[in-house]
Design a protein around this motif. Structure first.
Motif, PDB file in Angstrom:
ATOM      1  N   CYS A 176      -1.221  21.186 -37.522  1.00 63.90           N
ATOM      2  CA  CYS A 176      -2.064  20.194 -37.777  1.00 63.90           C
ATOM      3  C   CYS A 176      -1.615  18.766 -37.898  1.00 63.90           C
ATOM      4  O   CYS A 176      -2.596  17.804 -37.201  1.00 63.90           O
ATOM      5  CB  CYS A 176      -2.687  20.437 -39.170  1.00 63.90           C
ATOM      6  N   TYR A 177      -0.450  18.377 -38.456  1.00 63.98           N
ATOM      7  CA  TYR A 177       0.006  17.231 -38.363  1.00 63.98           C
ATOM      8  C   TYR A 177       0.087  16.677 -36.831  1.00 63.98           C
ATOM      9  O   TYR A 177       0.212  15.700 -36.635  1.00 63.98           O
ATOM     10  CB  TYR A 177       1.279  17.203 -39.298  1.00 63.98           C
ATOM     11  N   GLU A 178       0.612  17.723 -36.283  1.00 62.01           N
ATOM     12  CA  GLU A 178       0.980  17.098 -34.703  1.00 62.01           C
ATOM     13  C   GLU A 178      -0.450  16.693 -33.978  1.00 62.01           C
ATOM     14  O   GLU A 178      -0.456  15.956 -33.389  1.00 62.01           O
ATOM     15  CB  GLU A 178       1.465  18.722 -33.771  1.00 62.01           C
ATOM     16  N   GLU A 179      -1.291  17.841 -34.164  1.00 60.90           N
ATOM     17  CA  GLU A 179      -2.604  17.692 -33.772  1.00 60.90           C
ATOM     18  C   GLU A 179      -3.306  16.030 -34.266  1.00 60.90           C
ATOM     19  O   GLU A 179      -4.114  15.241 -33.535  1.00 60.90           O
ATOM     20  CB  GLU A 179      -3.731  18.477 -33.990  1.00 60.90           C
ATOM     21  N   LEU A 180      -2.952  15.655 -35.484  1.00 55.87           N
ATOM     22  CA  LEU A 180      -3.388  14.516 -35.908  1.00 55.87           C
ATOM     23  C   LEU A 180      -2.777  13.272 -35.374  1.00 55.87           C
ATOM     24  O   LEU A 180      -3.378  12.336 -34.952  1.00 55.87           O
ATOM     25  CB  LEU A 180      -2.899  14.580 -37.519  1.00 55.87           C
ATOM     26  N   LEU A 181      -1.416  13.724 -35.120  1.00 57.30           N
ATOM     27  CA  LEU A 181      -0.646  12.500 -34.354  1.00 57.30           C
ATOM     28  C   LEU A 181      -1.158  12.166 -32.967  1.00 57.30           C
ATOM     29  O   LEU A 181      -1.263  11.098 -32.578  1.00 57.30           O
ATOM     30  CB  LEU A 181       0.968  12.919 -34.323  1.00 57.30           C
ATOM     31  N   THR A 182      -1.660  13.272 -32.359  1.00 61.88           N
ATOM     32  CA  THR A 182      -2.020  13.234 -31.051  1.00 61.88           C
ATOM     33  C   THR A 182      -3.447  12.414 -31.016  1.00 61.88           C
ATOM     34  O   THR A 182      -3.876  11.422 -30.141  1.00 61.88           O
ATOM     35  CB  THR A 182      -2.163  14.568 -30.309  1.00 61.88           C
ATOM     36  N   ALA A 183      -4.209  12.819 -31.933  1.00 64.01           N
ATOM     37  CA  ALA A 183      -5.623  12.264 -32.205  1.00 64.01           C
ATOM     38  C   ALA A 183      -5.301  10.849 -32.441  1.00 64.01           C
ATOM     39  O   ALA A 183      -6.320   9.932 -31.954  1.00 64.01           O
ATOM     40  CB  ALA A 183      -6.540  12.868 -33.318  1.00 64.01           C
ATOM     41  N   LEU A 184      -4.341  10.284 -33.212  1.00 63.99           N
ATOM     42  CA  LEU A 184      -4.239   8.896 -33.902  1.00 63.99           C
ATOM     43  C   LEU A 184      -3.812   8.149 -32.535  1.00 63.99           C
ATOM     44  O   LEU A 184      -4.190   7.014 -32.351  1.00 63.99           O
ATOM     45  CB  LEU A 184      -3.722   8.730 -34.829  1.00 63.99           C
ATOM     46  N   VAL A 192       1.825   5.404 -38.280  1.00 65.76           N
ATOM     47  CA  VAL A 192       1.123   6.103 -39.100  1.00 65.76           C
ATOM     48  C   VAL A 192       2.524   6.559 -40.370  1.00 65.76           C
ATOM     49  O   VAL A 192       3.287   6.289 -40.252  1.00 65.76           O
ATOM     50  CB  VAL A 192       0.795   7.664 -38.730  1.00 65.76           C
ATOM     51  N   GLN A 193       1.770   6.444 -41.656  1.00 63.48           N
ATOM     52  CA  GLN A 193       2.492   6.422 -42.929  1.00 63.48           C
ATOM     53  C   GLN A 193       2.426   8.027 -43.444  1.00 63.48           C
ATOM     54  O   GLN A 193       1.170   8.250 -43.697  1.00 63.48           O
ATOM     55  CB  GLN A 193       2.085   5.516 -43.729  1.00 63.48           C
ATOM     56  N   PHE A 194       3.180   8.665 -43.584  1.00 60.69           N
ATOM     57  CA  PHE A 194       3.320   9.961 -44.208  1.00 60.69           C
ATOM     58  C   PHE A 194       3.946   9.577 -45.782  1.00 60.69           C
ATOM     59  O   PHE A 194       5.176   9.243 -45.802  1.00 60.69           O
ATOM     60  CB  PHE A 194       4.022  10.966 -43.486  1.00 60.69           C
ATOM     61  N   ASP A 195       3.143   9.791 -46.513  1.00 56.17           N
ATOM     62  CA  ASP A 195       3.796   9.680 -48.200  1.00 56.17           C
ATOM     63  C   ASP A 195       4.662  11.055 -48.414  1.00 56.17           C
ATOM     64  O   ASP A 195       4.015  12.049 -48.445  1.00 56.17           O
ATOM     65  CB  ASP A 195       2.749   9.608 -49.163  1.00 56.17           C
ATOM     66  N   GLU A 196       5.761  10.856 -48.716  1.00 57.28           N
ATOM     67  CA  GLU A 196       6.842  11.903 -48.998  1.00 57.28           C
ATOM     68  C   GLU A 196       7.521  11.709 -50.484  1.00 57.28           C
ATOM     69  O   GLU A 196       8.579  11.781 -50.822  1.00 57.28           O
ATOM     70  CB  GLU A 196       7.826  12.128 -48.023  1.00 57.28           C
ATOM     71  N   ARG A 224       3.134  10.039 -29.327  1.00 61.80           N
ATOM     72  CA  ARG A 224       2.688   9.598 -30.889  1.00 61.80           C
ATOM     73  C   ARG A 224       2.758   8.357 -31.225  1.00 61.80           C
ATOM     74  O   ARG A 224       3.641   7.306 -30.509  1.00 61.80           O
ATOM     75  CB  ARG A 224       3.603  10.660 -31.828  1.00 61.80           C
ATOM     76  N   PRO A 225       2.182   7.915 -32.252  1.00 57.53           N
ATOM     77  CA  PRO A 225       2.507   6.620 -33.064  1.00 57.53           C
ATOM     78  C   PRO A 225       3.821   6.633 -33.710  1.00 57.53           C
ATOM     79  O   PRO A 225       4.243   7.671 -33.650  1.00 57.53           O
ATOM     80  CB  PRO A 225       1.253   6.616 -33.997  1.00 57.53           C
ATOM     81  N   SER A 226       4.219   5.476 -33.735  1.00 62.87           N
ATOM     82  CA  SER A 226       5.561   5.495 -34.641  1.00 62.87           C
ATOM     83  C   SER A 226       5.293   6.144 -35.997  1.00 62.87           C
ATOM     84  O   SER A 226       4.392   5.750 -36.665  1.00 62.87           O
ATOM     85  CB  SER A 226       6.108   4.042 -34.704  1.00 62.87           C
ATOM     86  N   LEU A 227       6.518   6.784 -36.515  1.00 60.29           N
ATOM     87  CA  LEU A 227       6.270   7.198 -37.895  1.00 60.29           C
ATOM     88  C   LEU A 227       6.855   6.693 -39.159  1.00 60.29           C
ATOM     89  O   LEU A 227       8.020   6.225 -38.598  1.00 60.29           O
ATOM     90  CB  LEU A 227       7.100   8.856 -37.756  1.00 60.29           C
ATOM     91  N   PHE A 228       6.372   6.368 -39.919  1.00 65.46           N
ATOM     92  CA  PHE A 228       6.846   5.474 -41.127  1.00 65.46           C
ATOM     93  C   PHE A 228       6.530   6.652 -42.226  1.00 65.46           C
ATOM     94  O   PHE A 228       5.612   7.050 -42.732  1.00 65.46           O
ATOM     95  CB  PHE A 228       6.158   4.595 -41.568  1.00 65.46           C
TER      96      PHE A 228
END
Ligand SMILES: CN1c2c(nc(N)[nH]c2=O)NC[C@@H]1CNc1ccc(C(=O)N[C@@H](CCC(=O)N[C@@H](CCC(=O)N[C@@H](CCC(=O)O)C(=O)O)C(=O)O)C(=O)O)cc1
Ligand SMILES: N[C@@H](CCS)C(=O)O
Ligand SMILES: [Zn+2]
Length: 715
Positions: A176-184, A192-196, A224-228
């Motif tokens: 799902c996260y992969e799909e989200l990145l593609t959609a964004l 995109v910011q992933f809170d961890e 993909r967008p850049s990942l933060f």
């Protein structure tokens, strides 16, 4: 790849500067306004936030930080983790958050060591993850329509699964996260910011491997967008080299709670959290610049240490605060201005400040006798029946009482008129309890706007705010007081209400206080003294109140510590020290009571497991704890306490009235595990959020259930 903007915040308050979202939610839930009105208010608040952040000069604007209830629940919906039983509800989102008639809500618990509560994801082996990216995509488009490019913020896969105790589902969720990145990416999103935040806790080798897998897989998504990846609430510790070894472009580090990493992060952008999102103090430019200067990375971005969700909107809404104190304060807007100013400064070559050293404070207590001696003295004095029934303190906070307090503030009602109104409410609460046949009564806490703010208003060393609301959960907010100086108690606080209540009845009335750890946990606290020293100052004030209640003839005094668990450090290495001083402070507050005075304590979170030894260490004569939702497990764990115990027999968080048979079942289970002479019968927590109708019906069933079990004991 576009470089990360030079200033940002990890998130922003969303309840509205005047709690507009709270009102819109409650109006929608109450059927007083349609869904479109709620959505209109949400859109207006989002637009206001982006506009304000841009006006203040912030470059990196976040989106998807708005939520109608909670960002973890939003993530569950994003990933399709909606348990089957909610799917047919009229509004599955709010059904999960709040329940419906006949459907209990999902569990709610504390967000790390904050006073914010999130909805715990329910993930089983059968959960089918399926992306629904409408919310983050919608917010990106909405912001763009207003002229803002934004960075959507989403709870990251590792934290989400750890919160749902389902890390074994990583492989599925990553799809799902992969799909989200593609959609964004298709939407033209650059970052995109992933809170961890879970990565600042102790993580096992398996969990660290999950971090590696997750961000290697997401890093490999083409186009993909850049990942933060944002961490907060502490140091990344062993998670940092793992993250740094993945293809993520930016890593967020909390430089307020944590320290600058020793590692060289060349090749990465570090989003440096130097402006605290957890307190209301102005940032020391020298300290912030030094922290920024100590980071070795390809690019350093200035940011907040965590989302600003945990602080109020703006100091401009607090004209009545003392000017000297105002000058020391920064709320969300002022913190954004600090981030912007720091981003404009040259911090390369700044020198790190020396670490501050915490000095140990005094740990003295224990004038009280051993429990057996106290229990005998209390039994002779109080003469309570077996299985005494009681409540946790508050009775319904009616709109009328709140309106009366607002009328005093606006000058429309005199202080005397208000106090008369409070006395009327106390009398009502006493009569209700007598009619129901409860054994140990309470005065109902009608004089309290909040169990912490009320005490802060009566102690020196604290300031309180008019509009400083911070979201606690859903539509519920608190105004954390500001503990800015040495704490002392100028005069007794609760004695007049407790003695008034006692004058109305022959049954014992419990005095009701909030404990030192909880008062400090739910306040914004000065940062120039070690926390433990501040807590001991508050403990000394509570101790004086305990003594005065006792001198005024109050025989049972409850000192609540619901936040004892909340302040537990996220890293195990620091926990023992905290628990030692927190317990010592509680005992300092309570040990001035005579043996025949019965001390109760109350804790109300289901995840008490980790601190059971500390709860035992409080040495209270009676401990009331949440148990209705957490099941029998907690009972066996507390059975070794060897003192009075009141595991809650019903959950007060829901409007549902428990049947007498249901309560009887829970009570039988309790007396099956604990010695009957030590068992108390009470709800899980206070009744302030319920209505009188619900409370009277529920308590009648509690008393009836107790009568049935008692009858059997006598037989
Ligand atoms: C036990 N809990 C608490 C936590 N933290 C605290 N500081 N206090 C707590 O009790 N953390 C853990 C849990 C969280 N649970 C809750 C439960 C309920 C609330 C809640 O109901 N909050 C209220 C605000 C309470 C308050 O301050 N009330 C004041 C002001 C009321 C008000 O809104 N006034 C109106 C005017 C009056 C009117 O006409 O009605 C206004 O200002 O506009 C008071 O009673 O005087 C909430 O509304 O969200 C929070 C956390
Ligand atoms: N005495 C408080 C405790 C809440 S945790 C109440 O009854 O509301
Ligand atoms: Zn409680």
């Amino acid at each position: 790849m576009s470089s990360f903007p030079k200033s940002t915040v990890l998130g922003y308050p969303r309840i509205g500067p005047r709690r507009e979202l709270k009102r819109a939610l409650e109006s929608y839930w109450g059927g007083r306004s349609p869904r479109v009105e709620l959505d209109r208010v949400g859109a207006e608040l989002r637009a206001l936030t982006w506009r304000r952040l841009a006006e203040l000069g912030l470059e990196g604007l976040p989106s998807n930080t708005f939520s109608l209830y909670d960002q973890v629940l939003d993530t569950a919906v994003l990933l399709g983790a909606v348990p089957a039983r909610y799917r047919d509800a009229e509004d599955p989102y709010f059904a999960m958050a709040r329940g419906t008639e006949g459907l209990a809500p999902l569990r709610m618990t504390k967000w790390f060591d904050t006073n914010y509560h999130y909805i715990v994801p329910e993930i089983g082996p059968d959960t089918v993850f399926k992306l629904d990216a409408s919310k983050p995509l919608g917010e990106v488009r909405e912001a763009r329509g207003l002229g803002h490019e934004t960075r959507p913020v989403v709870v990251g896969p590792v934290t989400f699964l750890l919160l749902g105790s389902a890390l074994d589902r990583l492989g599925d969720v990553l799809g799902c996260y992969e799909e989200l990145l593609t959609a964004l990416a298709a939407e033209g999103v650059a970052w995109v910011q992933f809170d961890e935040p879970a990565l600042v806790g102790d993580r096992t080798p398996e969990e660290l491997a999950a971090v590696r897998t997750a961000y290697e897989r997401l890093g490999a998504v083409s186009g993909r967008p850049s990942l933060f990846v944002a961490s907060y609430f502490g140091d990344l510790g062993e998670s940092l080299p793992v993250l740094a070894g993945t293809p993520v472009e930016a890593i967020g580090i909390d430089l307020v709670r944590g320290s600058a990493p020793v590692a060289d992060l060349t090749g990465k952008t570090v989003v440096a959290g130097v402006v605290s999102g957890r307190d209301v103090w102005r940032t020391s430019p020298g300290r912030a610049l030094a922290a920024l200067g100590a980071v070795r990375a390809s690019r350093v971005v200035v940011s907040t240490s965590c989302s600003l969700l945990h602080v109020p909107y703006t100091i401009d809404d607090e004209p009545s605060l003392e000017p000297a104190l105002r000058g020391r304060l920064a709320f969300a807007e002022e913190k954004v201005a600090e981030v912007v100013a720091l981003a404009g400064a040259d911090f390369r070559g700044s020198v790190p400040a020396g670490p501050s050293v915490a000095l140990p404070g005094p740990v003295t207590f224990d004038e009280r006798g051993p429990y057996e001696v106290r229990a005998a003295a209390q039994a002779a004095h109080l003469r309570l029946p077996a299985l005494p029934t009681t409540t946790i303190g508050s009775f319904p906070q009616t709109g009328e009482l709140r309106a009366a307090r607002a009328a005093v503030a606006s000058g429309a009602l005199s202080q005397t008129g208000y106090e008369r109104r409070v006395e009327e409410e106390i009398e009502r609460v006493i009569r209700v309890q007598e009619r129901l046949g409860l054994d140990v009564l309470v005065h109902g806490e009608p004089e309290r706007n909040d169990m912490v703010q009320y005490f802060a208003e009566h102690l020196d060393g604290f300031a309180v705010t008019r509009n400083g609301w911070v979201q606690s959960y859903g539509s519920r907010c608190t105004r954390p007081p500001i503990l800015h100086g040495d704490v002392s108690r100028p005069e007794p606080i609760t004695v007049r209400w407790a003695t008034y209540a006692q004058s109305l009845t022959d049954k014992p009335v419990k005095g009701m206080l909030t404990g030192p750890v909880t008062i400090v946990a739910w306040s914004f606290v000065r940062d120039d003294l070690p926390l433990r020293d501040v807590v001991f100052q508050v403990a000394a004030a509570v101790r004086e109140e305990v003594r005065d209640l006792e001198s005024a003839g109050v025989s049972i005094i409850q000192v609540d510590e619901p936040a004892l668990r909340e302040l537990l450090p996220l890293r195990r290495a620091a926990q023992a020290d905290y628990l030692e001083w927190a317990v010592a402070a509680y005992r300092r507050a309570t040990s001035g009571a005579a043996d025949r005075t019965q001390i109760h304590t109350h804790l109300c979170y289901s995840d008490a497991d980790q601190i059971l030894a500390a709860i035992d260490g409080l040495d209270a004569d009676v401990t009331t704890i949440e148990s209705a939702r957490s099941g029998a497990r907690i009972l066996s764990e507390v059975s070794s306490f060897g003192r009075g115990l009141g595991p809650g027999v019903y959950d007060i968080h829901s409007p549902r009235v428990p049947g007498a048979a249901e309560v009887e079942g829970l009570l039988r289970r309790t007396v099956g595990v604990l010695p009957v002479e030590r068992v108390w019968v009470n709800p899980d927590c206070g009744l302030k959020t319920r209505t009188y109708e619900e409370v009277e019906a529920s308590l009648a069933n509690v008393v009836e259930a107790t009568r049935r079990v008692r009858a059997e004991l006598q037989a």
